[in-house]
Design a protein around this motif. Structure first.
Motif, short mmCIF file in Angstrom:
data_model
loop_
_atom_site.label_atom_id
_atom_site.label_comp_id
_atom_site.label_asym_id
_atom_site.label_seq_id
_atom_site.Cartn_x
_atom_site.Cartn_y
_atom_site.Cartn_z
N UNK A 283 0.87 -1.30 0.14
CA UNK A 283 0.02 -0.09 -0.06
C UNK A 283 0.77 1.19 -0.03
N UNK A 284 1.96 1.21 0.71
CA UNK A 284 2.91 2.40 0.77
C UNK A 284 3.60 2.86 -0.59
N UNK A 285 3.29 1.82 -1.54
CA UNK A 285 4.06 2.21 -2.85
C UNK A 285 2.85 2.57 -3.88
N UNK A 286 1.55 2.48 -3.43
CA UNK A 286 0.69 2.94 -4.33
C UNK A 286 0.93 4.47 -5.17
N UNK A 287 1.33 5.16 -4.12
CA UNK A 287 1.30 6.53 -4.82
C UNK A 287 2.37 6.65 -5.91
N UNK A 393 11.92 9.88 -2.84
CA UNK A 393 11.22 10.84 -1.81
C UNK A 393 10.19 10.15 -1.24
N UNK A 394 9.22 9.30 -1.91
CA UNK A 394 8.25 8.52 -1.49
C UNK A 394 8.57 7.67 -0.06
N UNK A 395 9.56 7.31 -0.43
CA UNK A 395 10.04 6.13 0.95
C UNK A 395 10.46 7.00 1.86
N UNK A 396 11.13 8.04 1.73
CA UNK A 396 11.83 8.73 3.05
C UNK A 396 10.86 9.88 3.55
N UNK A 397 9.92 10.32 2.85
CA UNK A 397 9.09 11.44 3.26
C UNK A 397 9.57 12.76 2.72
N UNK A 398 10.46 12.82 1.97
CA UNK A 398 11.05 13.93 1.31
C UNK A 398 10.42 14.25 -0.07
#
Length: 428
Positions: A283-287, A393-398
């Motif tokens: 789910x975390x990779x949906x974006x 960026x997605x994986x680190x919140x940046x």
């Protein structure tokens, strides 16, 4: 609907310009680059693309973007995202990230932890043949090292990005290498040797820069770092699988299964939550998956409207000498990648023109293949809308723009290659 080659048109590149203006403008005006979600900026750009070219009906445009989304590279990339998300969710729940970070910092002095991330990224990416797999595997470890050793997370993930692009450009099993070799008609081993000596100075300089940047940073680690080698095992298996050239899907799926076994046996993951932790990771990779699909839609329309052809024409018209021909191939790969946001697609599209240029100006196929691969990777490693930076960026919140100042390797790779072009030798 016409499918023949379109005349090059600069205005076809408008959607890409709109994305950059909207995303950057929002961040500059508000002072917060999180104010404009990346997906919204891309959807606005897609809307602009749909409003262009009145000669095509809405249904024709839908057909075009459906074909673009169905491209093998796009489908493969999205599946890698989801598999990597599953592995990340499972290994994190099993305690693998914490143990791996503790093990790494126990072995490496904190001052060289960031350099270590770059070097490990180089080994994994050159063995696995995919920058995306490398980034999604190492990003959680980069965040852990940032939190434990006190380095800014953007520096740590920047080191991972640099290492990922090293192997993406050089690996014998990378799709970019295969595409470059096939379009230019040379042997992989010859392209590798030619390519390696061009980018080696950039890699060494990147190590020096990360060392100088972090040698006085971070916080001293005084507590006894505890780690469990059993929990680190999934990462070891993924690394070994990458080193021996196992398919990225097999590596990530196997790593997920082993992570679940380790988590259940160690008591970190209740049996009833096995599928939930994997699902959370996916789910975390949906974006990033949805963003990749939207980018593919935009590129399909830009290509159909003549945007890519415009770039190709601009480069080809400005080639007048062997040195200029090599610079032309470099610029061709860089600009087409900036338009397609996919270095493999850029090589496939620019390859035939690069081959014509190299034959006309007596450039060896291995040099042409190396330049195509190098500069498409330079572009892919630096554009803020590329899958690599968006994933990091997605994986680190940046945001991509927070990471970009630390992407030393792609920039230095371009500098090193341009120096080789300026002092080019006659065809070997």
């Amino acid at each position: 609907m016409e499918t023949k080659t379109k005349q090059g048109r600069a205005v076809a590149l408008l959607p890409i310009g709109v994305f950059l203006v909207v995303f950057l403008g929002s961040g500059i005006i508000t002072g917060d680059f999180y104010a404009m979600p990346t997906i919204i900026a891309f959807l606005i750009a897609l809307g602009v693309a749909f409003m262009q070219n009145k000669a095509l009906s809405f249904n024709d445009k839908m057909t075009l973007i459906a074909k673009g989304v169905g491209d093998e590279n796009i489908v493969t990339m999205c599946l890698i995202f989801l598999c990597a998300g599953g592995f990340s969710g499972a290994v994190s729940a099993a305690g693998g990230v914490e143990s791996t970070v503790a093990l790494g910092l126990s072995i490496l002095p904190p001052k060289v932890a960031v350099v270590g991330l770059f070097v490990i990224g180089c080994f994994i990416s050159i063995s696995m043949g995919t920058s995306m797999g490398t980034i999604t595997t190492l990003a959680p470890i980069a965040v852990g090292i940032s939190q434990t050793a006190g380095f800014p997370v953007e520096i740590c993930i920047g080191a991972v990005m640099c290492g990922a692009m090293f192997g993406d450009n050089l690996s014998m099993i990378s799709d970019t290498t295969i595409a470059a070799v096939k379009t230019q008609g040379c042997e992989m081993k010859d392209k590798f040797r030619e390519n390696f000596f061009i980018v080696l100075p950039a890699a060494l300089m990147t190590i020096v820069l990360f060392f100088l940047l972090t040698r006085t940073g971070g916080t001293a680690i005084t507590e006894n770092l505890e780690y469990d080698l059993f929990k680190v095992m999934p990462y070891f298996l993924v690394l070994i699988g990458a080193l021996i050239g196992v398919n990225v899907f097999v590596v990530l799926i196997s790593g997920t299964v082993v992570s679940l076994i380790v988590g259940v046996v160690s008591g970190s993951i209740p049996v009833s939550q096995m599928f939930q932790v994997v699902g959370n990771g996916v789910t975390g990779m949906y974006d990033i998956t949805v963003i990749s699909i939207i980018v593919a839609c935009i590129v399909s329309l830009v290509r159909e409207y003549g945007g890519i052809q415009f770039v190709l024409d601009c480069i080809e018209k400005r080639v007048h000498s062997p040195r200029g021909a090599e610079a032309g191939i470099a610029g061709l790969a860089l600009m087409v990648d900036a338009c397609t946001a996919n270095n493999t697609v850029a090589i496939v599209m620019a390859g035939p023109i690069a081959k014509d240029i190299s034959e006309n100006y007596d450039i060896s196929p291995k040099r042409a293949a190396s330049l195509l691969d190098i500069f498409s990777s330079v572009g892919q490693g630096m554009i803020p809308y590329g899958a690599q930076l968006l994933s990091a960026a997605t994986l680190t919140g940046l945001t991509p723009f927070q990471i970009m100042p630390y992407l030393y390797y792609p920039f230095l790779m371009a500098v090193s290659a341009m120096i080789f072009i300026c002092f080019r030798k006659k065809r070997a």
